[in-house]
Design a protein around this motif. Structure first.
Motif, mmCIF file in Angstrom:
data_model
loop_
_atom_site.group_PDB
_atom_site.id
_atom_site.type_symbol
_atom_site.label_atom_id
_atom_site.label_comp_id
_atom_site.label_asym_id
_atom_site.label_seq_id
_atom_site.Cartn_x
_atom_site.Cartn_y
_atom_site.Cartn_z
ATOM 1 N N SER A 1 0.884 -1.385 -0.074
ATOM 2 C CA SER A 1 0.215 -0.064 0.074
ATOM 3 C C SER A 1 0.893 1.251 0.092
ATOM 4 C CB SER A 1 -0.854 -0.139 1.049
ATOM 5 O OG SER A 1 -1.734 1.072 1.118
ATOM 6 N N MET A 2 1.811 1.209 0.784
ATOM 7 C CA MET A 2 2.852 2.403 0.871
ATOM 8 C C MET A 2 3.496 2.737 -0.448
ATOM 9 S SD MET A 2 3.079 3.785 3.910
ATOM 10 C CE MET A 2 4.720 4.542 4.438
ATOM 11 N N ALA A 3 3.877 1.491 -1.267
ATOM 12 C CA ALA A 3 4.392 1.730 -2.325
ATOM 13 C C ALA A 3 3.657 2.099 -3.383
ATOM 14 C CB ALA A 3 4.948 0.241 -3.019
ATOM 15 N N PHE A 4 2.347 1.806 -3.399
ATOM 16 C CA PHE A 4 1.380 2.287 -4.225
ATOM 17 C C PHE A 4 0.941 3.842 -4.307
ATOM 18 C CE2 PHE A 4 -0.608 -2.091 -3.985
ATOM 19 C CZ PHE A 4 -0.022 -2.623 -4.963
ATOM 20 N N SER A 5 0.854 3.977 -2.879
ATOM 21 C CA SER A 5 0.138 5.305 -2.535
ATOM 22 C C SER A 5 1.445 6.630 -2.280
ATOM 23 C CB SER A 5 -0.919 5.530 -1.586
ATOM 24 O OG SER A 5 -0.180 5.170 -0.297
ATOM 25 N N GLN A 6 2.434 6.199 -1.923
ATOM 26 C CA GLN A 6 3.629 6.872 -1.081
ATOM 27 C C GLN A 6 4.829 6.854 -1.924
ATOM 28 O OE1 GLN A 6 3.500 7.590 3.015
ATOM 29 N NE2 GLN A 6 1.275 6.828 3.240
ATOM 30 N N HIS A 7 4.735 5.976 -2.932
ATOM 31 C CA HIS A 7 5.929 5.683 -3.672
ATOM 32 C C HIS A 7 7.180 5.371 -2.888
ATOM 33 C CE1 HIS A 7 3.678 7.742 -6.802
ATOM 34 N NE2 HIS A 7 3.839 8.881 -6.166
ATOM 35 N N MET A 8 6.934 4.651 -1.576
ATOM 36 C CA MET A 8 8.153 4.075 -0.840
ATOM 37 C C MET A 8 8.025 2.558 -0.908
ATOM 38 S SD MET A 8 7.152 6.467 2.472
ATOM 39 C CE MET A 8 8.332 5.692 3.546
ATOM 40 N N LEU A 9 9.169 2.161 -1.579
ATOM 41 C CA LEU A 9 9.635 0.782 -1.651
ATOM 42 C C LEU A 9 9.910 0.133 -0.292
ATOM 43 C CD1 LEU A 9 11.123 -0.059 -4.964
ATOM 44 C CD2 LEU A 9 8.609 -0.135 -4.363
ATOM 45 N N PRO A 10 9.440 -1.149 0.207
ATOM 46 C CA PRO A 10 9.867 -1.722 1.389
ATOM 47 C C PRO A 10 11.658 -1.975 1.096
ATOM 48 C CG PRO A 10 8.897 -3.215 0.220
ATOM 49 C CD PRO A 10 8.667 -1.961 -0.551
ATOM 50 N N ARG A 11 12.255 -1.787 2.245
ATOM 51 C CA ARG A 11 13.700 -1.905 2.287
ATOM 52 C C ARG A 11 13.909 -3.458 2.126
ATOM 53 N NH1 ARG A 11 16.630 2.350 3.785
ATOM 54 N NH2 ARG A 11 15.810 3.743 5.197
ATOM 55 N N GLY A 12 15.147 -3.722 1.577
ATOM 56 C CA GLY A 12 15.412 -5.275 1.279
ATOM 57 C C GLY A 12 16.236 -5.449 0.037
ATOM 58 N N VAL A 13 16.380 -6.670 -0.444
ATOM 59 C CA VAL A 13 17.164 -6.854 -1.664
ATOM 60 C C VAL A 13 17.091 -6.444 -2.760
ATOM 61 C CG1 VAL A 13 15.911 -9.210 -2.321
ATOM 62 C CG2 VAL A 13 18.129 -8.948 -2.777
ATOM 63 N N ILE A 14 15.708 -5.869 -3.138
ATOM 64 C CA ILE A 14 15.512 -5.445 -4.266
ATOM 65 C C ILE A 14 15.767 -3.706 -4.387
ATOM 66 C CG2 ILE A 14 13.540 -4.420 -5.709
ATOM 67 C CD1 ILE A 14 12.152 -7.069 -5.356
ATOM 68 N N GLN A 15 15.818 -2.965 -3.145
ATOM 69 C CA GLN A 15 16.306 -1.940 -3.166
ATOM 70 C C GLN A 15 17.858 -1.874 -3.452
ATOM 71 O OE1 GLN A 15 15.847 1.012 -0.337
ATOM 72 N NE2 GLN A 15 13.575 0.949 -0.275
ATOM 73 N N ASN A 16 18.542 -3.070 -2.735
ATOM 74 C CA ASN A 16 19.976 -3.262 -3.193
ATOM 75 C C ASN A 16 20.424 -3.389 -4.680
ATOM 76 O OD1 ASN A 16 20.109 -2.910 -0.388
ATOM 77 N ND2 ASN A 16 20.413 -5.168 -0.111
ATOM 78 N N GLN A 17 19.423 -4.252 -5.382
ATOM 79 C CA GLN A 17 19.513 -4.295 -6.653
ATOM 80 C C GLN A 17 19.417 -3.252 -7.343
ATOM 81 O OE1 GLN A 17 21.339 -7.595 -6.678
ATOM 82 N NE2 GLN A 17 20.048 -7.877 -8.606
ATOM 83 N N LEU A 18 18.421 -2.421 -7.275
ATOM 84 C CA LEU A 18 18.441 -1.226 -7.710
ATOM 85 C C LEU A 18 19.404 -0.137 -7.852
ATOM 86 C CD1 LEU A 18 14.349 -0.567 -6.566
ATOM 87 C CD2 LEU A 18 15.258 -1.010 -9.123
ATOM 88 N N SER A 19 20.120 -0.191 -6.606
ATOM 89 C CA SER A 19 21.129 0.639 -6.344
ATOM 90 C C SER A 19 22.189 0.292 -7.246
ATOM 91 C CB SER A 19 21.556 0.652 -4.861
ATOM 92 O OG SER A 19 20.566 1.151 -4.147
ATOM 93 N N LYS A 20 22.460 -1.184 -7.291
ATOM 94 C CA LYS A 20 23.447 -1.550 -8.413
ATOM 95 C C LYS A 20 23.276 -1.175 -9.689
ATOM 96 C CE LYS A 20 24.311 -5.661 -5.398
ATOM 97 N NZ LYS A 20 24.290 -7.155 -5.353
ATOM 98 N N MET A 21 22.048 -0.643 -9.907
ATOM 99 C CA MET A 21 21.534 -0.490 -11.420
ATOM 100 C C MET A 21 21.723 0.911 -11.473
ATOM 101 S SD MET A 21 18.292 -2.990 -11.838
ATOM 102 C CE MET A 21 18.032 -2.661 -13.407
#
Length: 196
Positions: free
Chosen positions: A88-108
């Motif tokens: 819900s936070m991702a949909f409405s407030q553009h806040m992705l949960p912390r974790g491995v996907i945030q880490n992968q995005l940072s590498k990109m």
């Protein structure tokens, strides 16, 4: 967190071909399930430019965030189970949960804070074992459009391709160049501007 390599072949179907396959495999209404894919990218399409995609998939009360990145034979999928509140936070407030996907995005070199929610695609799906893989029939709805496709997920690219082509030939289905769901979604949303 999990990572896996997805090797799949896909082909768009018309409604008649789809209905014939449903009949051929004796599929009943109770065999289907519904899932919803929610898509994200930056306003300047940083993921798209790297031929990658980010979605949150909702199946009943389960939410899974998946980052798809191209590799030589297939797609590298990074998966992260998230809560309903995090989705819900991702949909409405553009806040992705912390974790491995945030880490992968940072590498990109993509800032998670820049990601925006673009919308959803709903799929009525049936999947079952076929030969050496998983056969999937999808009926998808998005942005006042609907379409049909068959997917074949395998472990071996060459064998899977051969079996998939045989399957299409057996059922009289022409081979069609087929975009993935996020490409079709963005094509409809931006009427062709997205992939030009």
């Amino acid at each position: 967190m999990s990572q896996n390599i997805e090797i799949e072949f896909k082909n768009m179907l018309n409604k008649e071909e789809y209905d014939k396959l449903i009949c051929y495999f004796n599929i009943e209404e109770k065999d289907f399930f519904t899932q919803e894919n929610h898509y994200f990218d930056t306003p300047d399409f940083a993921l798209k430019h790297q031929k990658s995609a980010l979605r949150i998939r909702q199946k009943e009360d389960l939410y899974e965030m998946t980052l798809k990145q191209p590799i030589e034979e297939g797609i590298l999928e990074t998966n992260q189970i998230i809560s309903k509140e995090e989705a819900s936070m991702a949909f409405s407030q553009h806040m992705l949960p912390r974790g491995v996907i945030q880490n992968q995005l940072s590498k990109m070199d993509i800032s998670p804070a820049k990601l925006r929610y673009f919308g959803a695609l709903t799929t009525k799906r049936i999947e079952f074992r076929y030969e050496n893989g998983l056969l999937v029939l999808d009926h998808s709805y998005y942005l006042n459009k609907e379409d049909y496709e068959v997917e074949y997920e395998v472990d071996n690219y060459q064998l899977g391709q051969q079996l998939f082509y045989q399957f299409l030939h057996q059922h009289g289905i022409p081979l069609r160049e087929s975009e993935n769901k996020i490409q079709r979604f963005y094509h409809q949303k931006y009427q062709g501007d997205f992939l030009s």
